[in-house]
Every structure is written in C-alpha cells, then in structure tokens.
Motif scaffolding. Structure first.
Motif, short mmCIF file in Angstrom:
data_model
loop_
_atom_site.label_atom_id
_atom_site.label_comp_id
_atom_site.label_asym_id
_atom_site.label_seq_id
_atom_site.Cartn_x
_atom_site.Cartn_y
_atom_site.Cartn_z
N VAL A 1 28.37 69.97 39.15
CA VAL A 1 29.72 69.85 39.69
C VAL A 1 29.89 68.50 40.38
O VAL A 1 30.94 67.85 40.26
CB VAL A 1 30.02 71.01 40.68
N THR A 2 28.88 68.05 41.09
CA THR A 2 28.94 66.76 41.77
C THR A 2 29.15 65.62 40.77
O THR A 2 29.89 64.68 41.02
CB THR A 2 27.64 66.51 42.57
N ARG A 3 28.51 65.74 39.60
CA ARG A 3 28.59 64.66 38.62
C ARG A 3 29.82 64.74 37.73
O ARG A 3 30.46 63.72 37.44
CB ARG A 3 27.33 64.68 37.75
N PHE A 4 30.14 65.96 37.25
CA PHE A 4 31.20 66.09 36.25
C PHE A 4 32.49 66.71 36.77
O PHE A 4 33.51 66.67 36.09
CB PHE A 4 30.69 66.93 35.07
N GLY A 5 32.46 67.30 37.95
CA GLY A 5 33.65 67.94 38.49
C GLY A 5 33.65 69.44 38.25
O GLY A 5 33.12 69.93 37.26
N GLN B 1 35.57 70.84 34.95
CA GLN B 1 34.87 70.51 33.72
C GLN B 1 33.65 71.40 33.52
O GLN B 1 33.41 71.92 32.42
CB GLN B 1 34.43 69.03 33.76
N VAL B 2 32.88 71.61 34.57
CA VAL B 2 31.69 72.48 34.48
C VAL B 2 32.11 73.92 34.20
O VAL B 2 31.49 74.62 33.40
CB VAL B 2 30.85 72.39 35.77
N LEU B 3 33.18 74.38 34.86
CA LEU B 3 33.67 75.74 34.65
C LEU B 3 34.02 75.98 33.19
O LEU B 3 33.61 76.98 32.58
CB LEU B 3 34.90 75.98 35.53
N VAL B 4 34.77 75.06 32.59
CA VAL B 4 35.23 75.23 31.21
C VAL B 4 34.07 75.11 30.22
O VAL B 4 33.94 75.93 29.30
CB VAL B 4 36.35 74.20 30.89
N VAL B 5 33.23 74.10 30.40
CA VAL B 5 32.14 73.89 29.44
C VAL B 5 31.12 75.02 29.50
O VAL B 5 30.72 75.58 28.47
CB VAL B 5 31.46 72.52 29.69
N THR C 1 32.88 81.69 40.91
CA THR C 1 33.09 82.41 42.16
C THR C 1 33.70 81.51 43.23
O THR C 1 34.62 81.91 43.95
CB THR C 1 31.75 82.99 42.66
N THR C 2 33.20 80.29 43.30
CA THR C 2 33.74 79.33 44.27
C THR C 2 35.16 78.92 43.90
O THR C 2 36.05 78.83 44.75
CB THR C 2 32.84 78.08 44.32
N TYR C 3 35.38 78.65 42.63
CA TYR C 3 36.71 78.27 42.12
C TYR C 3 37.75 79.33 42.47
O TYR C 3 38.86 79.03 42.93
CB TYR C 3 36.58 78.13 40.60
#
Length: 422
Positions: A288-292, A295-299, A343-345
């Motif tokens: 998440v720090t690197r890609f956001g 983006q991580v959620l969807v991928v 969960t955080t989102y």
C-alpha cells in the motif's frame, strides 16, 4: 495476553498498550476457535450419531438463523460503548459453548442443543465483529488502521496453521468435547484481555428517538447501498466468500471419497497454504505504501479470484495433492494481502456513528449468502457432478473482480472521535 503487546514492539510500530491487550485477546480467541475446528460435526456424528442431513443442517441452519438473530443487534450495538459489548459477546460465547461439555458429562446432550448453541455463537460472532470494528476506529488514528488490521490478519493465519493440528491431537486423546472446553475458555480469556485494555470510551450520541423502530434494522444496508464505494465491495465480498465456501464441502467429498485421499492429506492440503496468508498479511502495508491503497485492493481482489477454477482439474495421487496445495497457496496469499486492505478501506469510508450497523449488516449478509450458496451448490453437486459444480463456482468467481470499486473515492472527513490516552 501479553503476546500482542510484545509482538508489537518487535515489529517496530507500537500501537499502544490498549491495542496490545486487544490484539492478545483476539489471538487467544482465534486459537481457541481453530483448536475446536470441526468439533460440532464430530460431536454430532460420534456422540449423537447424526446423519449427513443433520450434520449439514448444523452448519447451514446455525449460521443462517444466527445471522437473522443478529439483525436487530447492529443498531443496538451502535449506541452503546463498544468495549462492554465486546466483553458481553465473549461471555455469551463462553457460557453457550460450556453448556455442551456440561450436558455431555451429565448424559443429556441433544442435537437440538448443538443447533441452539451454534445459533447463539453465530449471532454473538456477528455482534462482536461489528463492535470490534467500531472500537478499533475509536482506539487508533486512521493512519494506524492498516497496521492493526494486518496484525489481526497475520494472527488469524498463524492460528489457522497451528490450531487444527493441536486440536486434532486433542480430539484423538480426549475426544471432540475437550476442544470445545478449550474454545469456551479462550473466550473467557479474551473477555479478560479486553477488560484489561482500560481507558475511557466516550458514550455514543443517541438519536432523538430513544426507542428503536422497525426501519432502523435496515440502516446498515441503506448506508452501504447508498455509498458508491461500499456498494460494489459489499456485493463482491458476499459473492466471493459464498462461492469459495460453497465449493469446500464438495471438494471434501471429492478428495476423501472418490479420489481416496487420507484425512491427514486433506488436512495438509489446507494447513500448508495458510503460510501464504501469513506472508500476504505482512506484505499488505509495504504494498500500500508503494502502490496505493486502491490499487492494491483492486489487484489483490482480482488475483484471488483466478485460483479456485483450478480445483476442477483435481486428480488422485501426489499430483492432485500438489495441485490443491498450489491453488490454495495462491488463493490464500492473495486473500492475506486483500483482507487487511479491504477491512481498513471499509472502516475509513464508514462514518464513525455508522460503523457497528454497517459491519453488522455486512456480516449478516455474508453469512446468509454463504449458507444459501452452499445449499444450492450441494444440490448442483448431486445433479451435475462434483467436478462440474466445483468448476462452475470457479468460473463464476472470475466475474467477481467486476464488482470491485473502479474509482478511489476519498472518504469524507469527519471529526475524529475522542480517544483515551495510552
């Protein structure tokens, strides 16, 4: 109970004494749950001599009725301090589970009691999850939520790895009722750990109407469906979880029945891949720090849907066992990354005064959907064959990424709730 606090220090990102106790309580109850994994069906079969239909009903009906019972609890939890609710739900599960070994010792245990206990535990589980999400949001600042959820996810997979083997050994030595005692005690210890968090929790503001109206029961669903980000994610997780879980009983029949795998091989096929969940949860925050976050959620959400279709090609022998391990490893690794981010989102995009109702509605829908889809796939397995039904679930899972949020909607800023100093 001090495990969570010490691990937090070792991981280099301290979240405070209160979170340490909360994390330790979560790990204790999670370990108890996995120690008792499969205890209910085993008791039904070995002690009460229940048939296949009764065993299936124990899981499906217990979850579905428990979800229905939990519906009015969401609004009830919302307007109460969350820490006392968490303690109460732990104590309810402790007392309910303890009735089974007591009844067994007295020779009065019945199938109806097992069913009622499964309903009570399912309803308490949903209410606990709703309250815990709301409590966590008031306990930590927004920037620490992903770290906390990643630690919960890591703990969940760790207990998944070590719990079932220990529970299996305990069942072999002492019988399945003994593991339920351990599970019950774990909830008591969890309640004590949550009580030890201490601090002052502000009382939620009540609405003008003191009494709960019938329409209030649907508040959680209204909030989810009105939100452009939560709505697709809600449908995605309900459908994904339902299809994945629906294929599990069919896979068990295929592996243990027609393909002739030994029970230890079946257990190994699902225990070893849990390491992937542990690794994935540790990678969630750096990714998440690197890609956001979006983006991580969807991928990760899309990648986790690619694996289960491979189970339709399961064959006998070592090759078949390695196929299951490989598929489950890929699936669980992606889930290990996805779950804490999701969960955080969800927490960040839910208003503080709506968290309990939203999480309760989410959990009720997920449990009810899983029960319904599992029942449907049981029929499909009989009509179409096991492989075809498993493959169909896998193919439908390939469509679930279409329900992931396509755009990153920045959450509305709301006043930060008062927090206790740690």
């Amino acid at each position: 109970m001090r495990i969570g606090h010490r691990l937090g220090n070792l991981l280099g990102h301290r979240l405070g004494r209160q979170f340490g106790w909360l994390w330790g309580a979560y790990g204790t109850s999670a370990l108890g749950t996995w120690l008792a994994f499969g205890a209910f069906p085993l008791i039904a079969i070995q002690v009460l001599h229940a048939g296949p239909a009764e065993v299936a009903a124990l899981s499906a009906v217990g979850a579905a009725v428990g979800a229905a019972v939990a519906v009015p609890l969401g609004p009830w939890v919302e307007f109460r301090r969350k820490r006392p609710v968490l303690i109460a739900m732990d104590l309810v599960r402790f007392a309910a589970l303890l009735t089974i070994p007591v009844a067994f010792a007295l020779g009065v245990l019945t199938y109806l009691q097992l069913l009622l206990v499964s309903v009570v535990v399912a309803a308490a589980d949903i209410s606990f999850r709703a309250a815990s999400g709301a409590y966590l949001k008031t306990l930590l600042p927004a920037e620490d939520l992903l770290v906390a959820n990643a630690r919960f996810e890591s703990t969940a997979w760790t207990t998944t790895i070590i719990g079932p083997p220990l529970g299996g050994a305990a069942i072999g030595l002492l019988g399945p009722v003994a593991t339920l005692v351990a599970d019950a005690v774990s909830y008591l210890l969890s309640a004590l750990g949550i009580r030890a968090t201490g601090g002052h929790e502000p009382r939620p503001e009540r609405r003008e109407a003191a009494r709960m109206r019938a329409g209030d029961l649907l508040d959680g669903w209204r909030y989810i469906l009105a939100d452009a980000t939560l709505r697709p994610l809600f449908f995605n997780t309900a459908l994904f979880n339902g299809l994945v879980m629906a294929a599990q009983p069919l896979l068990a029949v295929l592996m243990l029945g027609r393909l002739g795998f030994a029970p230890w091989q079946y257990g190994l096929a699902f225990a070893v891949p849990s390491i992937g969940g542990l690794l994935g949860s540790r990678l969630a925050r750096p990714l998440v720090t690197r890609f956001g976050q979006h983006q991580v959620l969807v991928v990760a959400g899309a990648l986790r849907a690619l694996w289960p279709v491979g189970l339709a090609f399961l064959g006998p022998g070592t090759g078949g066992l390695m196929l299951v391990i490989g598929v489950e490893l890929g699936l669980i690794f992606c889930c290990g990354v996805f779950n804490p981010v999701y969960t955080t989102y969800r927490l960040e995009r839910t208003a503080t005064d709506r968290v309990a109702r939203t999480l309760s509605a989410w959990a009720v829908t997920t449990k009810a959907t899983t029960a319904l889809v599992t029942a449907v796939w049981g029929v499909l397995g009989s009509l179409l064959g096991l492989r075809t039904a498993i493959g169909l679930a896998g193919v439908l899972l390939l469509a679930t990424p279409l329900l992931l949020p396509r755009h990153d909607h920045t959450p509305q800023h709301e006043p930060e709730p008062a927090r206790s100093h740690t």
